[in-house]
Design a protein around this motif. Structure first.
Motif, short mmCIF file in Angstrom:
data_model
loop_
_atom_site.label_atom_id
_atom_site.label_comp_id
_atom_site.label_asym_id
_atom_site.label_seq_id
_atom_site.Cartn_x
_atom_site.Cartn_y
_atom_site.Cartn_z
N VAL A 106 -8.29 -2.00 15.49
CA VAL A 106 -7.01 -1.66 14.87
C VAL A 106 -5.87 -2.17 15.75
CG1 VAL A 106 -5.57 0.20 13.97
CG2 VAL A 106 -8.06 0.38 13.83
N SER A 107 -5.42 -3.37 15.45
CA SER A 107 -4.32 -3.95 16.23
C SER A 107 -3.06 -4.04 15.38
CB SER A 107 -4.72 -5.33 16.75
OG SER A 107 -5.16 -6.15 15.69
N ASP A 108 -3.21 -4.28 14.10
CA ASP A 108 -2.05 -4.44 13.22
C ASP A 108 -1.70 -3.16 12.48
OD1 ASP A 108 -1.79 -7.21 13.77
OD2 ASP A 108 -3.44 -7.63 12.40
N GLY A 109 -2.51 -2.13 12.62
CA GLY A 109 -2.30 -0.88 11.88
C GLY A 109 -3.50 -0.65 10.97
N LEU A 110 -3.85 0.63 10.79
CA LEU A 110 -5.05 1.00 10.03
C LEU A 110 -5.13 0.32 8.66
CD1 LEU A 110 -7.56 2.86 9.53
CD2 LEU A 110 -5.97 4.58 8.66
N LEU A 111 -4.04 0.42 7.88
CA LEU A 111 -4.12 -0.09 6.49
C LEU A 111 -4.28 -1.60 6.46
CD1 LEU A 111 -1.58 2.13 4.52
CD2 LEU A 111 -3.94 2.57 5.23
N GLN A 112 -3.54 -2.29 7.33
CA GLN A 112 -3.62 -3.75 7.35
C GLN A 112 -5.01 -4.20 7.83
OE1 GLN A 112 0.21 -5.39 8.42
NE2 GLN A 112 -0.73 -7.21 9.28
N ASP A 113 -5.54 -3.55 8.83
CA ASP A 113 -6.85 -3.94 9.35
C ASP A 113 -7.98 -3.54 8.38
OD1 ASP A 113 -6.12 -5.34 11.74
OD2 ASP A 113 -5.48 -3.43 12.57
N MET A 114 -7.80 -2.38 7.71
CA MET A 114 -8.77 -1.98 6.67
C MET A 114 -8.78 -3.04 5.56
SD MET A 114 -10.73 0.83 6.07
CE MET A 114 -12.05 -0.35 5.88
N GLN A 115 -7.57 -3.53 5.23
CA GLN A 115 -7.45 -4.56 4.20
C GLN A 115 -8.24 -5.82 4.59
OE1 GLN A 115 -5.73 -3.86 1.29
NE2 GLN A 115 -6.53 -5.79 0.47
N HIS A 116 -8.24 -6.15 5.87
CA HIS A 116 -9.00 -7.33 6.33
C HIS A 116 -10.50 -7.15 6.04
CE1 HIS A 116 -5.60 -9.25 8.04
NE2 HIS A 116 -5.45 -8.44 9.05
N ILE A 117 -11.02 -5.95 6.31
CA ILE A 117 -12.44 -5.69 6.01
C ILE A 117 -12.68 -5.76 4.51
CG2 ILE A 117 -14.19 -3.84 5.93
CD1 ILE A 117 -13.60 -3.13 8.75
N VAL A 118 -11.79 -5.12 3.75
CA VAL A 118 -11.90 -5.09 2.29
C VAL A 118 -11.97 -6.52 1.72
CG1 VAL A 118 -10.48 -4.65 0.22
CG2 VAL A 118 -10.97 -2.79 1.85
N GLU A 119 -11.07 -7.38 2.19
CA GLU A 119 -11.03 -8.76 1.69
C GLU A 119 -12.23 -9.57 2.16
OE1 GLU A 119 -7.16 -10.43 2.51
OE2 GLU A 119 -6.22 -8.86 1.32
#
Lengths: 324, 324
Positions: free
Chosen positions: A211-224
Motif C-alpha cells: 500500500v504505497s498509493d493508498g488502499l483504494l488505488q492499490d486495491m484497484q491495481h489488484i482488481v485490474e
C-alpha cells in the motif's frame, strides 16, 4: 572532494560483505551470484524532495524512506532482499548531510542483510533512486494478478497513519496527544517494509501489493491485474489508536485509511483453503493482519460497504497522489 | 494522464519479450531468470539536464545517451546486456517528448536485445536513471584490477570526438567542414557502447574500463585498482580525421583525446601472450583498436610520452568532469 572520493568515503565500506557479491562498488558494474533455483526480483523507485519527502526532512529519514519503499516492493513479491544500487543527486557535497544519510543506509543494509553494490553520485536537485534486487524461489512467485472470486482480502498493520502524520507536519491536522502525534509522524518518516510477511505469504496468498498509493488505488491495481472485483468492509479497516483518537470523525479516519498513501503495509488476497494458515503464520510472527473484504466476480470495481450498507467516500476526503 | 496510464501508454509494450523475463512492467517488481553458469552484472547511471546533456537536447538523443552510458558499463565488464530499469523524472507529461523518448528506448532495446522490465515515473526536473543488468560467464569476469606490468594498453575507436562535439555545440570550437562537424556532434549525442568488443575481451584482456571521464582519469582508475603504473604514448592515440582536421594544433587535439569525456570507448590491458589474439579478433569484428602504451611497475602513475620524450599536458587543456 570529487565524486570518486565521496563514494569511497561514504559508501564504499568493507562491512557487510555478502558472499554472493563477487564485485561490489568500484568497478564499471557489480558482479553478483543468484542461488540455484531462485529467480531475480528487481524494483526501482525514485524519491524527489518536496514530492516524496518534505524539504526539511532529516537525511536519516530520507535514507530510511528510500530504502523502505524499495524493500517494500520486494516484500510485496515475497522476495528476499539481497542487493541495493543507489543513485544520489545532491546539490552539494555537505559532509554532515552525507554522513547522516550514509550512516542510515549502512544501518539498514546491515539490518536487512543487503549489500550496497553500486550506484552513481551526481550534482543536482536532491533525488534518490534505489534499485533493489532480491530472490524468489522459482516455484512461488507472488503477483498482483492471481486473485480469484471468493478469496479473502487482508491487510497487515494499520492504515492511514503515514498520511495523517504528513498532515500533522504540514499543519493540516492537529494531534493533541504528543504520543499519538509522535506515532503518526514516525509512520510517515520511518515506514517498515513487511519483508517477513511477504515471504510468509509466498505459497499462501493468491495476490499481493504494497500500500504505497493508498488502499483504494492499490486495491484497484489488484482488481485490474486479476480481472476481478472486490468488496471492502470499511468498518473492518485496521485503524490505529493514534489515528482514531486524533481524528474523531469516522469519515475522516476512513479517508486517511482508504486513500492516504505511504503506509507500506501489504494488501493481499487469500483463498479460503489457506485462510487459517495465513492467520496462524502471521500470529506466530507477531504480524498484525486483518481481513477487510472479499474478492467478487469480474466487475473491475472496488465496492465499499459500511455496516453492510453501500458507502461512498466523500470526495473531499479522497487523496492518492497523482504525479501528472 | 496519470503516472500509471503514462507508463502503460509509452513504456509497457508487448514487443521484444525475452524468454527470461517472467514478470515485466506492471507488478511491484520484475521477476527474471539468470541462465545457469552465469553471473549477474548490474550498473546504474543517472543523467541530469545541463550536467550530462545540454538543455536543448532532443529526447531521442537523451534516451540514446541514457541507454548507451549504462550499456557501456556492461560492455566494460564483458557482459551480455539483458534487462533495463528506467526511472524518469520529467517536469510535465509532454506527449511529443514522451513519444520521441520512448520510441528511442524501444528502438535500442530491440537493437541490443534487452527488455525494459520496470521503472518509475515522477514529476520533477528532467533526470533519467537507468539500471542495466546483464550476464557474464562465471569463469571470465573482466575488471579494472588485474592489469600486470608488461601488459599492453589498448583502446577501441578514436578519442576526444565527443567532447570536441560538445564544444562545437557550446560555441567554444568551430568546425569549418560540415561533415566533420556532423561527425563530432554525433559522437557527443549518440555514443556507441562497445558491447561486442567487451565480450570479445573476456578471456583475453587483463583489465578493462570504459572511457567516460576521459582517457587519463579512466586510465588512473585502472592504475589504482590494479596497483600498477602506465606509460602512454600520445603520438599513438587514435585521433579521428574529423577531430584532427578541426583542431589543427597537436596540443589541443591531445587535450581532447586525453581528458575529454563521453567517448565510451573501451580502454583495456592485454598480456603479451594474448596480444595477437586480441588484434585479430578485433580485426575480424571490424572493431578499430590501437595499442597506446604499456603497463609498468607499481608507481601509481600515468606517465605521458610524446615521440618518446616525457610530456605534460598544458593545464588549460585538461578537462575531466568533476561533480563536486
Amino acid at each position: 572532494m570529487n565524486e570518486f572520493s565521496l563514494i569511497k568515503q561514504y559508501f564504499q565500506t568493507s562491512d557487510n560483505q555478502r558472499k554472493d557479491v563477487l564485485i561490489g562498488i568500484g568497478d564499471d558494474a557489480a558482479i553478483t551470484q543468484i542461488p540455484e533455483g531462485q529467480l531475480l526480483a528487481t524494483t526501482t523507485d525514485t524519491l524527489l524532495e518536496s514530492v516524496h519527502f518534505l524539504k526539511e526532512s532529516q537525511p536519516s529519514a530520507i535514507a530510511h524512506k528510500a530504502m523502505a519503499v524499495n524493500l517494500s516492493d520486494l516484500a510485496a513479491m515475497g522476495a528476499e532482499p539481497a542487493w541495493i544500487n543507489l543513485s544520489l543527486s545532491i546539490p552539494k557535497a555537505d559532509e554532515i548531510w552525507l554522513r547522516a544519510f550514509s550512516d542510515k543506509i549502512k544501518e539498514l543494509t546491515e539490518y536487512f542483510s543487503v549489500q550496497l553494490i553500486g550506484g552513481d553520485t551526481v550534482k543536482g536537485s536532491l533525488a534518490i533512486t534505489i534499485t533493489a534486487q532480491g530472490f524468489v524461489p522459482s516455484d512461488s512467485t507472488l503477483t498482483r494478478s492471481s486473485a480469484k472470486p471468493g478469496d479473502w482480502v487482508f491487510v497487515t498493520g494499520t492504515l492511514g497513519d503515514a498520511s495523517a502524520g504528513l498532515d500533522i507536519l504540514l499543519g493540516k491536522l492537529e494531534a493533541a496527544d504528543p504520543t499519538h502525534k509522535h506515532a503518526l509522524v514516525n509512520r510517515h518518516y520511518f515506514p517498515t517494509p513487511r519483508i517477513l510477511a511477504g515471504q510468509t505469504l509466498r505459497r499462501l496468498a493468491s495476490s499481493c501489493i504494497d500500500v504505497s498509493d493508498g488502499l483504494l488505488q492499490d486495491m484497484q491495481h489488484i482488481v485490474e491485474a486479476s480481472g476481478v472485483g472486490v468488496i471492502l468492509h470499511l468498518d473492518r479497516l485496521p485503524i490505529s489508536r493514534a489515528l482514531g483518537s486524533t481524528v474523531p470523525h469516522l469519515d475522516q479516519a476512513l479517508g486517511y485509511a482508504c486513500t492516504g498513501g505511504d503506509d507500506y503495509e501489504l494488501l493481499f488476497t487469500v483463498p479460503e483453503v489457506h485462510r487459517v494458515s495465513v492467520e496462524s503464520a502471521m500470529a506466530s510472527y507477531n504480524i498484525p493482519c486483518t481481513c477487510i473484504g472479499q474478492v467478487t466476480g469480474a466487475n473491475g470495481k472496488v465496492d465499499l460497504r459500511l455496516d453492510d450498507k453501500e458507502y461512498e467516500l466523500p470526495e473531499t476526503l479522497q487523496r492518492g497522489y497523482q504525479h501528472f
